[in-house]
Design an enzyme around this catalytic site. Structure first.
Site, PDB file in Angstrom:
ATOM      1  N   SER A   1       1.092  -1.566   0.247  1.00 48.88           N
ATOM      2  CA  SER A   1       0.820  -0.284   0.288  1.00 48.88           C
ATOM      3  C   SER A   1       0.679   1.587   0.025  1.00 48.88           C
ATOM      4  O   SER A   1       2.100   1.303  -0.916  1.00 48.88           O
ATOM      5  CB  SER A   1      -0.748   0.094   1.149  1.00 48.88           C
ATOM      6  OG  SER A   1      -1.755   0.739   1.220  1.00 48.88           O
TER       7      SER A   1
ATOM      8  N   ASP B   1     -10.258  -4.086  -5.006  1.00 49.82           N
ATOM      9  CA  ASP B   1      -8.989  -2.563  -4.651  1.00 49.82           C
ATOM     10  C   ASP B   1      -9.318  -1.662  -5.697  1.00 49.82           C
ATOM     11  O   ASP B   1      -8.876  -1.822  -6.465  1.00 49.82           O
ATOM     12  CB  ASP B   1      -8.035  -3.281  -4.211  1.00 49.82           C
ATOM     13  CG  ASP B   1      -6.821  -2.451  -3.529  1.00 49.82           C
ATOM     14  OD1 ASP B   1      -6.955  -1.089  -3.226  1.00 49.82           O
ATOM     15  OD2 ASP B   1      -5.609  -3.430  -3.923  1.00 49.82           O
TER      16      ASP B   1
ATOM     17  N   HIS C   1      -7.744  -5.027  -0.576  1.00 52.40           N
ATOM     18  CA  HIS C   1      -6.951  -4.248   0.359  1.00 52.40           C
ATOM     19  C   HIS C   1      -6.575  -4.301   0.820  1.00 52.40           C
ATOM     20  O   HIS C   1      -7.399  -4.315   2.120  1.00 52.40           O
ATOM     21  CB  HIS C   1      -7.380  -2.799  -0.493  1.00 52.40           C
ATOM     22  CG  HIS C   1      -5.849  -1.703   0.000  1.00 52.40           C
ATOM     23  ND1 HIS C   1      -5.674  -1.921  -1.287  1.00 52.40           N
ATOM     24  CD2 HIS C   1      -5.903  -1.170   1.362  1.00 52.40           C
ATOM     25  CE1 HIS C   1      -4.132  -0.823  -0.479  1.00 52.40           C
ATOM     26  NE2 HIS C   1      -4.463  -1.141   1.135  1.00 52.40           N
TER      27      HIS C   1
END
Length: 409
Positions: A192, A349, A379
């Protein structure tokens, strides 16, 4: 008694309404994911309320809640030595596998950068501690997990600079030798926002001529790589999905670049990169998803490119076009210097297309890339492998990621 039953039934209905979130039929563990997402939303709203009452900054409060819960999951291992230390003034946690009584030989090394929107989580928390422990054991590798400073205490480029300084320190020949790490077998990785920082640092270090040791690999887990287009197909498809909806990601970008919340709705509509905003012109082809994404990901979505927008947003936040913040904007000459790359993406995501576009641009620049796409995953899933946030998606993505590192590093 009857009225109490009616009230209770009403509360249960409201709770179910709040928890329920429309999810694709393909998602694994849907109700488990809905409960996790609802808990996260409750924590966010509570911290926002506390912020409005002057009890503290909502990001700092939210991180306190997350880290307090995270500590309950912290694991240890007799097979791995854990040391908290500083590399060039930056806090890091180093994981060293035991020699097991055998002669000490050179090991592989991984620099890991945790996610959390540049504001949340910790290298010392349970989720990332457990991941790095498993990586150290499975790979027989030295793992350096970087505890970079977070928002709201600092903003871009401090997070980038923290990771850069700590990484360059570790890559020095004498430091690698101290930890018995093979200089030719070191990777940089992150998930991320950590994937953002890992990619940006990898680009930066690939251009520095005076660096002795370079990365063999980079491995990016559902990375956030651009703030140019908040209407890619994955942003449109997953606008209100679990864990990371589009509006929250836009706010993370604004906070990271120390901008005004007033820009949020305009940025969601891509007004900051409208056709009449001259500053963005040179970067537009780098994010042309109609060309960079395969048709199965483009589906029937259409580009959102306003003819007239708000140039003042770019003027106030020039870092929106800074490759240290948005590595997907890098020129081909920089991309061709990148090492062999692994990119893990999840269908559920908003950031799916960031990773897919970066993979395509790297491939076009001549870099060997492996895209590991999971149709039923979401995610953030890779760190959710322990109770009560134990997801099959977490185990599968983590195992696939570690397998690739084992085979290629």
């Amino acid at each position: 008694m009857k009225s109490a039953a009616v009230v209770l039934a009403g509360l249960l209905v409201l709770a179910a309404y709040y928890v329920y979130l429309p999810l694709p039929s393909t998602v694994s563990d849907p109700w488990h994911l809905m409960l996790l997402d609802a808990s996260f939303r409750v924590a966010q709203k509570t911290c926002n309320l506390a912020h409005s009452l002057g009890l503290g900054h909502h990001l700092r409060l939210l991180n306190f809640v997350i880290c307090s819960f995270d500590k309950l999951n912290t694991q240890s291992s007799e097979k791995v030595k854990i040391t908290d230390i500083q590399f060039d003034g930056v806090e890091v946690r180093v994981y060293e596998p035991s020699t097991g009584g055998r002669e000490k030989t050179l090991r592989r090394g991984v620099v890991y950068v945790h996610g959390g929107g540049w504001a949340l989580a910790s290298a010392r928390g349970g989720y990332y501690n457990n991941l790095c422990l498993i990586m150290a054991e499975s790979l027989d590798a030295v793992i350096v997990s970087i505890e970079y400073r977070l928002m709201p205490n600092v903003h871009f480029p401090v997070q980038f600079e923290d990771v850069l300084h700590a990484t360059k320190h570790f890559m020095r020949p004498e430091v690698l030798a101290q930890y018995s790490v093979d200089p030719s077998r070191v990777a940089i990785s992150g998930d991320s926002a950590g994937g953002n920082l890992a990619a940006a640092v990898c680009q930066e270090m690939s251009q520095e001529e005076n660096i002795t040791n370079r990365f063999k690999l980079q491995a990016l887990i559902y990375p956030v790589l651009q703030s140019f287009d908040f209407n890619t197909p994955s942003y449109q498809q997953n606008e209100v999905t679990a864990i990371l909806p589009r509006f929250i990601m836009v706010k993370f970008w604004i906070y990271y670049l120390n901008g005004s919340y007033d820009f949020a709705y305009s940025m969601v509509a891509n007004n900051h990169t409208a056709l009449d905003v001259s500053q963005v012109g040179p970067f537009r082809e780098h994010l042309d998803w109609t060309f960079l994404l395969p048709s199965r990901f483009r589906k029937n979505y259409q580009p959102v490119t306003p003819s007239a927008g708000e140039a003042e947003i770019i003027q106030a936040l020039p870092a929106l076009l800074d490759v240290r913040a948005a590595p997907l904007l890098a020129e081909r000459e920089v991309l061709r210097l990148q090492p062999k790359t692994y990119i893990l993406t999840c269908e559920i995501d908003i950031l799916r297309d960031d990773g897919l576009m970066y993979a395509k641009r790297l491939e076009k620049a001549g870099v060997e890339v492996t895209v590991d796409h999971f149709e039923d995953c979401f995610h953030g899933c890779m760190i959710f492998t322990t109770w009560p946030t134990d997801f099959s998606a977490g185990h599968r993505t983590r195992d696939s990621y570690i397998k690739w590192l084992s085979q290629n590093l």
